[in-house]
Design a protein around this motif. Structure first.
Motif, PDB file in Angstrom:
ATOM      1  N   ARG A  86      86.008 -72.196  53.495  1.00 62.37           N
ATOM      2  CA  ARG A  86      86.581 -71.190  54.418  1.00 62.37           C
ATOM      3  C   ARG A  86      85.611 -70.023  54.613  1.00 62.37           C
ATOM      4  O   ARG A  86      85.399 -69.562  55.732  1.00 62.37           O
ATOM      5  CB  ARG A  86      87.910 -70.661  53.862  1.00 62.37           C
ATOM      6  N   LEU A  87      85.032 -69.564  53.517  1.00 64.52           N
ATOM      7  CA  LEU A  87      84.099 -68.434  53.608  1.00 64.52           C
ATOM      8  C   LEU A  87      82.856 -68.824  54.408  1.00 64.52           C
ATOM      9  O   LEU A  87      82.319 -68.022  55.173  1.00 64.52           O
ATOM     10  CB  LEU A  87      83.696 -67.970  52.195  1.00 64.52           C
ATOM     11  N   ALA A 122      94.846 -58.284  51.462  1.00 65.35           N
ATOM     12  CA  ALA A 122      94.711 -58.857  50.117  1.00 65.35           C
ATOM     13  C   ALA A 122      95.596 -60.083  49.957  1.00 65.35           C
ATOM     14  O   ALA A 122      95.189 -61.085  49.375  1.00 65.35           O
ATOM     15  CB  ALA A 122      95.055 -57.813  49.072  1.00 65.35           C
ATOM     16  N   ALA A 123      96.805 -60.004  50.493  1.00 67.77           N
ATOM     17  CA  ALA A 123      97.735 -61.133  50.326  1.00 67.77           C
ATOM     18  C   ALA A 123      97.315 -62.339  51.160  1.00 67.77           C
ATOM     19  O   ALA A 123      97.417 -63.475  50.711  1.00 67.77           O
ATOM     20  CB  ALA A 123      99.143 -60.695  50.707  1.00 67.77           C
ATOM     21  N   SER A 124      96.840 -62.091  52.364  1.00 66.27           N
ATOM     22  CA  SER A 124      96.522 -63.221  53.248  1.00 66.27           C
ATOM     23  C   SER A 124      95.177 -63.842  52.918  1.00 66.27           C
ATOM     24  O   SER A 124      94.941 -65.010  53.197  1.00 66.27           O
ATOM     25  CB  SER A 124      96.551 -62.788  54.707  1.00 66.27           C
ATOM     26  N   GLY A 125      94.276 -63.073  52.323  1.00 68.36           N
ATOM     27  CA  GLY A 125      92.948 -63.612  52.047  1.00 68.36           C
ATOM     28  C   GLY A 125      92.179 -63.831  53.336  1.00 68.36           C
ATOM     29  O   GLY A 125      92.588 -63.396  54.412  1.00 68.36           O
ATOM     30  N   PHE A 142      87.000 -65.318  66.940  1.00 59.77           N
ATOM     31  CA  PHE A 142      86.501 -66.103  65.800  1.00 59.77           C
ATOM     32  C   PHE A 142      85.658 -67.255  66.360  1.00 59.77           C
ATOM     33  O   PHE A 142      86.185 -68.306  66.759  1.00 59.77           O
ATOM     34  CB  PHE A 142      87.661 -66.628  64.953  1.00 59.77           C
ATOM     35  N   GLU A 152      90.333 -66.607  46.421  1.00 60.18           N
ATOM     36  CA  GLU A 152      89.122 -67.083  47.082  1.00 60.18           C
ATOM     37  C   GLU A 152      88.120 -67.714  46.128  1.00 60.18           C
ATOM     38  O   GLU A 152      86.972 -67.306  46.048  1.00 60.18           O
ATOM     39  CB  GLU A 152      88.415 -65.932  47.825  1.00 60.18           C
ATOM     40  N   VAL A 177      78.493 -70.081  59.468  1.00 58.33           N
ATOM     41  CA  VAL A 177      78.257 -71.097  60.510  1.00 58.33           C
ATOM     42  C   VAL A 177      77.665 -70.523  61.796  1.00 58.33           C
ATOM     43  O   VAL A 177      77.033 -71.252  62.556  1.00 58.33           O
ATOM     44  CB  VAL A 177      79.542 -71.895  60.862  1.00 58.33           C
ATOM     45  N   GLN A 178      77.869 -69.205  62.025  1.00 58.60           N
ATOM     46  CA  GLN A 178      77.352 -68.623  63.266  1.00 58.60           C
ATOM     47  C   GLN A 178      75.832 -68.814  63.352  1.00 58.60           C
ATOM     48  O   GLN A 178      75.286 -68.959  64.435  1.00 58.60           O
ATOM     49  CB  GLN A 178      77.687 -67.139  63.421  1.00 58.60           C
ATOM     50  N   ILE A 184      90.253 -65.975  59.890  1.00 56.58           N
ATOM     51  CA  ILE A 184      90.141 -67.241  60.617  1.00 56.58           C
ATOM     52  C   ILE A 184      91.219 -67.334  61.699  1.00 56.58           C
ATOM     53  O   ILE A 184      90.974 -67.817  62.797  1.00 56.58           O
ATOM     54  CB  ILE A 184      90.244 -68.431  59.627  1.00 56.58           C
ATOM     55  N   GLY A 232      75.116 -73.020  61.461  1.00 58.86           N
ATOM     56  CA  GLY A 232      75.699 -74.148  62.184  1.00 58.86           C
ATOM     57  C   GLY A 232      76.961 -74.683  61.554  1.00 58.86           C
ATOM     58  O   GLY A 232      77.136 -74.624  60.334  1.00 58.86           O
ATOM     59  N   VAL A 233      77.822 -75.204  62.409  1.00 61.39           N
ATOM     60  CA  VAL A 233      79.089 -75.778  61.952  1.00 61.39           C
ATOM     61  C   VAL A 233      78.824 -76.901  60.948  1.00 61.39           C
ATOM     62  O   VAL A 233      79.528 -77.056  59.961  1.00 61.39           O
ATOM     63  CB  VAL A 233      79.910 -76.294  63.161  1.00 61.39           C
ATOM     64  N   GLY A 234      77.762 -77.667  61.202  1.00 58.39           N
ATOM     65  CA  GLY A 234      77.422 -78.774  60.307  1.00 58.39           C
ATOM     66  C   GLY A 234      76.451 -78.365  59.206  1.00 58.39           C
ATOM     67  O   GLY A 234      76.011 -79.201  58.423  1.00 58.39           O
ATOM     68  N   ASP A 287      74.606 -75.916  68.116  1.00 58.13           N
ATOM     69  CA  ASP A 287      75.968 -75.451  68.390  1.00 58.13           C
ATOM     70  C   ASP A 287      75.969 -74.593  69.658  1.00 58.13           C
ATOM     71  O   ASP A 287      75.070 -73.767  69.852  1.00 58.13           O
ATOM     72  CB  ASP A 287      76.481 -74.599  67.226  1.00 58.13           C
ATOM     73  N   MET A 307      83.094 -59.438  59.753  1.00 58.93           N
ATOM     74  CA  MET A 307      82.013 -60.414  59.663  1.00 58.93           C
ATOM     75  C   MET A 307      80.656 -59.725  59.765  1.00 58.93           C
ATOM     76  O   MET A 307      79.631 -60.379  59.898  1.00 58.93           O
ATOM     77  CB  MET A 307      82.173 -61.465  60.774  1.00 58.93           C
ATOM     78  N   GLN A 360      94.606 -68.104  48.227  1.00 56.78           N
ATOM     79  CA  GLN A 360      93.791 -67.515  49.281  1.00 56.78           C
ATOM     80  C   GLN A 360      93.227 -66.178  48.849  1.00 56.78           C
ATOM     81  O   GLN A 360      92.081 -65.846  49.127  1.00 56.78           O
ATOM     82  CB  GLN A 360      94.633 -67.341  50.550  1.00 56.78           C
ATOM     83  N   ALA A 361      94.068 -65.406  48.160  1.00 58.11           N
ATOM     84  CA  ALA A 361      93.632 -64.076  47.753  1.00 58.11           C
ATOM     85  C   ALA A 361      92.527 -64.167  46.703  1.00 58.11           C
ATOM     86  O   ALA A 361      91.611 -63.358  46.674  1.00 58.11           O
ATOM     87  CB  ALA A 361      94.807 -63.274  47.225  1.00 58.11           C
ATOM     88  N   SER A 400      77.540 -64.287  68.161  1.00 59.42           N
ATOM     89  CA  SER A 400      78.773 -64.266  67.357  1.00 59.42           C
ATOM     90  C   SER A 400      79.426 -62.884  67.305  1.00 59.42           C
ATOM     91  O   SER A 400      80.635 -62.783  67.116  1.00 59.42           O
ATOM     92  CB  SER A 400      78.484 -64.758  65.934  1.00 59.42           C
ATOM     93  N   GLN A 425      82.773 -70.870  56.850  1.00 55.78           N
ATOM     94  CA  GLN A 425      83.193 -70.857  58.255  1.00 55.78           C
ATOM     95  C   GLN A 425      83.161 -69.428  58.820  1.00 55.78           C
ATOM     96  O   GLN A 425      82.784 -69.218  59.956  1.00 55.78           O
ATOM     97  CB  GLN A 425      84.616 -71.426  58.334  1.00 55.78           C
ATOM     98  N   VAL A 426      83.556 -68.467  57.993  1.00 60.85           N
ATOM     99  CA  VAL A 426      83.633 -67.085  58.475  1.00 60.85           C
ATOM    100  C   VAL A 426      82.252 -66.432  58.528  1.00 60.85           C
ATOM    101  O   VAL A 426      81.908 -65.797  59.524  1.00 60.85           O
ATOM    102  CB  VAL A 426      84.570 -66.250  57.570  1.00 60.85           C
ATOM    103  N   TYR A 427      81.468 -66.595  57.476  1.00 59.33           N
ATOM    104  CA  TYR A 427      80.244 -65.787  57.344  1.00 59.33           C
ATOM    105  C   TYR A 427      78.942 -66.534  57.634  1.00 59.33           C
ATOM    106  O   TYR A 427      77.914 -65.892  57.823  1.00 59.33           O
ATOM    107  CB  TYR A 427      80.169 -65.181  55.934  1.00 59.33           C
TER     108      TYR A 427
END
Lengths: 129, 241
Positions: free
Chosen positions: A38-39, B55-58, B98, A30, A45-46, B63, A49-51, B110, B215, A27-28, B184, A41-43
């Motif tokens: 994952r990234l 840093a550890a959790s990433g 989130f 990345e 999709v807003q 999320i 879009g999710v798809g 969406d 974000m 995870q660290a 968002s 989803q965070v930065y």
């Protein structure tokens, strides 16, 4: 006998803690497609879009639609370098909308590369799934 | 069977009781230690009051984050606003902490599913006061110093909006009115009331310095450009009831 018990205990501790350590390290760091997902989803999709179709929750009031990442032909016309530049330096850097921000302050080059790799699965691998 | 909200209410009620009894036994108003215990019992399951190991959790930390980081609450919030919000909480982030957790895909694109939110528990006035005192004592240790450089200037609503929307692109994620802008990010028409001006300036300048998993992008704005945005936030914030 005592030695065997100690070895078994040490082995047990290693086996039980190793997956946790591996997950945390992954995870660290990345990197890779899963990290890219994952990234995304965070930065991303807003707006995208999710798809990945460009119809995210933010688009209702936008004057320009975000890029449809599922548009295979359009995405194939962009090189990985183009995508990297758009993510890192934003829409303005590629003569597109200012609404696409520069993510250089949030993401490392390694993370942006993993996003590009994930984008390639969104745009261009759907037919092979 | 208890729902999540029932559990929150029950836990909240218990902590209120604990705090009340402690205050009663001591024969004086609740102490900082009582406030800390209340926060530990009620807030930390959703809010970080100490700095997480980012840093550890990433990125998984972002999320899984359930509520805003509070370990720099004293740097961020206006005390009077925090007090009133705790007494009467309401959603500030239309898409929640989130947004993907609250997003559903429809034929119209969406959308945010309002049924996926759990309301924040209201905190009684006297308890909110000591909790606010406690939270206002929390400060980040390794962030840019919060020097007050912002001097408000007049900005027209038209030019301010144009700057917010078209030139800086803030409206992509933030609303500058109840019915205008993205969903968002947190609403910006209440930003002036919620946050200290020096924090707003510092956060726009470098969001990641405050929250490594923010974000919000760093648009590399000059101080003067940031001040112009804050002028607009002040204008719309003071108009908001």
């Amino acid at each position: 006998m005592t030695r065997r018990i100690i070895i078994s205990l040490l082995l047990g501790i290693t086996i039980t803690t190793l997956p946790v350590v591996m997950i945390r390290t992954a995870q660290a760091n990345e990197s890779g497609i899963d990290a890219g997902k994952r990234l995304y989803q965070v930065y991303c999709v807003q707006c995208h879009g999710v798809g990945g179709d460009g119809y995210g929750i933010n688009v209702a009031d936008m004057e320009v639609l975000p890029k449809d990442h599922t548009d295979t032909r359009e995405m194939q016309s962009r090189t990985d370098k183009d995508l990297f530049k758009a993510i890192k330096h934003g829409g303005k850097a590629i003569d597109k909308s200012v609404l696409m921000p520069n993510w250089d302050g949030n993401l490392s080059d390694q993370q942006i590369e993993s996003l590009v790799r994930y984008l390639r699965t969104v745009c261009c691998e759907k037919k092979t799934k | 069977m208890f729902t999540h909200n029932d559990k929150v209410k029950k836990r909240n009620g218990l902590a209120v009781l604990v705090l009340g009894v402690t205050g009663l036994l001591a024969g004086h108003t609740a102490t900082a230690a009582d406030a800390r215990r209340y926060v530990e019992d009620n807030c930390v399951s959703c809010h970080a009051v100490t700095k997480p190991d980012f840093a550890a959790s990433g990125i998984i930390e972002r999320i899984e984050r359930k509520g805003p980081l509070l370990y720099y609450a004293g740097d961020k919030f206006n005390e009077t606003w925090l007090q009133s919000w705790l007494e009467k909480p309401h959603r500030i982030r239309p898409g929640g902490s989130f947004p993907p957790h609250h997003t559903v895909v429809t034929d119209d694109g969406d959308v945010i599913d309002d049924n996926t939110f759990h309301p924040h528990p209201a905190v009684p006035k006297d308890i909110a006061k000591v909790v606010v005192d406690y939270l206002m004592g929390l400060h980040a240790q390794d962030v840019p110093s919060l020097t007050q450089t912002y001097q408000p200037k007049q900005v027209s609503a038209v030019l301010g909006k144009m700057n917010f929307n078209k030139f800086k692109g803030c409206a992509a994620c933030h609303r500058d009115a109840e019915d205008s802008g993205g969903l968002s990010g947190p609403e910006m028409y209440t930003a002036w009331k919620r946050m200290k001006p020096e924090f707003i300036v510092s956060y726009i300048k470098d969001p990641v310095a405050w929250d490594p998993h923010s974000m919000m992008p760093n648009r590399h704005l000059q101080e003067a450009d940031i001040h112009k945005l804050v002028d607009y936030l002040k204008l719309i914030g003071e108009k908001t009831p």
